[in-house]
Design a protein around this motif. Structure first.
Motif, PDB file in Angstrom:
ATOM      1  N   ALA A 137       0.836  -1.204   0.000  1.00 26.79           N
ATOM      2  CA  ALA A 137       0.000   0.000   0.000  1.00 26.79           C
ATOM      3  C   ALA A 137       0.867   1.248   0.000  1.00 26.79           C
ATOM      4  CB  ALA A 137      -0.923  -0.009   1.223  1.00 26.79           C
ATOM      5  N   SER A 138       1.927   1.241   0.803  1.00 26.35           N
ATOM      6  CA  SER A 138       2.825   2.391   0.873  1.00 26.35           C
ATOM      7  C   SER A 138       3.506   2.643  -0.474  1.00 26.35           C
ATOM      8  CB  SER A 138       3.880   2.157   1.955  1.00 26.35           C
ATOM      9  OG  SER A 138       4.787   3.233   2.017  1.00 26.35           O
ATOM     10  N   GLU A 139       3.931   1.562  -1.133  1.00 23.05           N
ATOM     11  CA  GLU A 139       4.591   1.695  -2.434  1.00 23.05           C
ATOM     12  C   GLU A 139       3.653   2.330  -3.459  1.00 23.05           C
ATOM     13  OE1 GLU A 139       6.134  -1.245  -6.037  1.00 23.05           O
ATOM     14  OE2 GLU A 139       5.869  -2.043  -4.003  1.00 23.05           O
ATOM     15  N   HIS A 140       2.408   1.901  -3.491  1.00 25.31           N
ATOM     16  CA  HIS A 140       1.469   2.440  -4.477  1.00 25.31           C
ATOM     17  C   HIS A 140       1.090   3.890  -4.161  1.00 25.31           C
ATOM     18  CE1 HIS A 140       1.035  -1.204  -6.782  1.00 25.31           C
ATOM     19  NE2 HIS A 140       0.734  -1.902  -5.699  1.00 25.31           N
ATOM     20  N   VAL A 141       0.942   4.202  -2.878  1.00 26.94           N
ATOM     21  CA  VAL A 141       0.653   5.590  -2.506  1.00 26.94           C
ATOM     22  C   VAL A 141       1.812   6.494  -2.918  1.00 26.94           C
ATOM     23  CG1 VAL A 141       0.372   7.166  -0.561  1.00 26.94           C
ATOM     24  CG2 VAL A 141      -0.946   5.055  -0.636  1.00 26.94           C
ATOM     25  N   THR A 142       3.042   6.014  -2.720  1.00 28.04           N
ATOM     26  CA  THR A 142       4.216   6.798  -3.120  1.00 28.04           C
ATOM     27  C   THR A 142       4.198   7.088  -4.615  1.00 28.04           C
ATOM     28  OG1 THR A 142       5.554   5.889  -1.326  1.00 28.04           O
ATOM     29  CG2 THR A 142       6.748   6.831  -3.203  1.00 28.04           C
ATOM     30  N   ALA A 143       3.855   6.059  -5.408  1.00 30.32           N
ATOM     31  CA  ALA A 143       3.804   6.246  -6.866  1.00 30.32           C
ATOM     32  C   ALA A 143       2.721   7.256  -7.241  1.00 30.32           C
ATOM     33  CB  ALA A 143       3.545   4.904  -7.548  1.00 30.32           C
ATOM     34  N   LEU A 144       1.554   7.176  -6.585  1.00 32.17           N
ATOM     35  CA  LEU A 144       0.482   8.139  -6.867  1.00 32.17           C
ATOM     36  C   LEU A 144       0.885   9.541  -6.430  1.00 32.17           C
ATOM     37  CD1 LEU A 144      -2.626   6.019  -5.749  1.00 32.17           C
ATOM     38  CD2 LEU A 144      -1.919   6.552  -8.093  1.00 32.17           C
ATOM     39  N   ARG A 145       1.599   9.618  -5.320  1.00 31.67           N
ATOM     40  CA  ARG A 145       2.043  10.928  -4.832  1.00 31.67           C
ATOM     41  C   ARG A 145       3.052  11.555  -5.797  1.00 31.67           C
ATOM     42  NH1 ARG A 145       3.130   9.468   0.164  1.00 31.67           N
ATOM     43  NH2 ARG A 145       5.321   9.053  -0.225  1.00 31.67           N
ATOM     44  N   GLU A 146       3.968  10.736  -6.324  1.00 32.29           N
ATOM     45  CA  GLU A 146       4.965  11.237  -7.266  1.00 32.29           C
ATOM     46  C   GLU A 146       4.329  11.702  -8.575  1.00 32.29           C
ATOM     47  OE1 GLU A 146       7.668   7.986  -7.552  1.00 32.29           O
ATOM     48  OE2 GLU A 146       8.756   8.520  -5.715  1.00 32.29           O
ATOM     49  N   ALA A 147       3.164  11.150  -8.904  1.00 30.69           N
ATOM     50  CA  ALA A 147       2.440  11.571 -10.110  1.00 30.69           C
ATOM     51  C   ALA A 147       1.466  12.708  -9.819  1.00 30.69           C
ATOM     52  CB  ALA A 147       1.681  10.384 -10.699  1.00 30.69           C
TER      53      ALA A 147
END
Length: 337
Positions: A292-302
């Motif tokens: 979950a943290s990894e996917h949130v990070t990717a969404l945050r970077e986008a």
């Protein structure tokens, strides 16, 4: 209007149910199924699937039995349908339902002016037969298994999201703020909690406290048990994110979103329509916290999500761009002249 009267010791005994209640959810879900196209849009796609599944499995009669005992437009339906024991799961709730006494069955069915079969059930129970309540328990169990259990993960996620929000308010600002957060359906004016209700009555807690039950299928207004001698509960409706609501012509089609972002990341994006911590996202979507943290990070970077510290935890939410993508509200790009 329902007026719930608190004493000082009741305030210390306000608690939020840890899980959705399987019997409340089953009974309230049948309200939407019985609406037959006249119901609430957010449940429309689920209702269509549920009706097909009930028909395919030959459970239409079982569903009608539940709806007959608890009509959607009733100002009261019997408390024995939603025993407190269901807090420990479906099996415990059904066992308590089967143990309903003939006296209680007769009294509550008379109060609700229920179908003629219930007085006959009471007579059968008084004669020592358990078949009537066994029939009802089987109906509830089969309907739950057919149309509630398959969506239990999403229902739990919706409830978990609400419980997380209430818990943060409770930790940050206390019980007063928690009760005030339930507006507009409830209004807290200590020592009385005023509830939008179809009947005018008073409930005095008398030191027993109040268990708040966030519900996926409850709609419009909260529901309380009618018998003041039973453990006090208040079932209330939760907000539904777009991950549950059917897609509209303005929204981004779920399959298209999955193709664009990947299935899990698309689910994370949809779940963030209601702000959540990493742990809450992991529980809602049944993924690991690192994932979950990894996917949130990717969404945050986008620039589709943002995170900020809220007390001792980090809360994630959609950015305006993320919300626009999810809801299909992106403005068309202007081409150069």
């Amino acid at each position: 209007m329902l007026r719930i009267h608190f004493e000082d010791r009741d305030v210390a005994r306000v608690r939020i149910a840890a899980e959705p209640d399987p019997l409340w959810e089953t009974v309230l879900a049948m309200h939407h199924v019985a609406a037959a196209g006249r119901g609430v849009p957010v449940y429309g796609a689920w209702c269509a699937r549920a009706r097909r599944e009930l028909d395919t499995r030959g459970l239409t009669r079982a569903a009608r039995l539940i709806s007959a005992l608890a009509p959607a437009d009733a100002r009261y339906f019997p408390d024995f349908l939603t025993p407190d024991a269901a807090r420990d799961g479906l099996a415990a709730g059904l066992a308590a339902l089967r143990d309903t006494s003939p006296v209680r069955l007769t009294a509550e069915s008379a109060r609700a002016a229920l179908p003629d079969r219930l007085p006959r059930w009471s007579a059968a129970l008084a004669a020592g037969s358990r078949e009537p309540l066994d029939e009802l328990a089987r109906a509830v169990q089969e309907v739950h298994r057919a149309v509630i259990a398959p969506d239990w993960t999403q229902a739990s996620a919706t409830v978990d999201s609400d419980r997380g929000t209430r818990a943060r308010i409770l930790c940050r600002s206390g019980v007063d703020a928690l009760l005030n957060s339930l507006r507009p359906a409830l209004r807290w004016e200590p020592p009385v909690l005023y509830v939008d209700y179809p009947q005018d009555r008073d409930l005095r807690l008398g030191g027993r406290g109040l268990r708040l039950i966030p519900s996926h299928f409850c709609w419009r207004r909260p529901i309380a048990l009618a018998d003041p001698a039973l453990p006090p509960v208040l079932v209330y409706p939760v907000d539904h994110s777009t991950s549950w609501a059917p897609a509209t012509t303005r929204g981004c089609h779920p399959q298209a979103l999955s193709t664009l972002l990947g299935r899990t990341r698309a689910r994370i994006l949809a779940a963030l329509d209601v702000p959540a911590t990493t742990g809450e996202l992991a529980r809602r979507l049944r993924v690991s916290a690192p994932s979950a943290s990894e996917h949130v990070t990717a969404l945050r970077e986008a620039n589709l999500a943002h995170s900020h510290r809220n007390g001792g935890s980090v809360l994630h939410a959609l950015t305006p761009l993320g919300a626009a993508l999810l809801h299909g509200e992106l403005a068309p790009a202007r081409l150069p002249n």
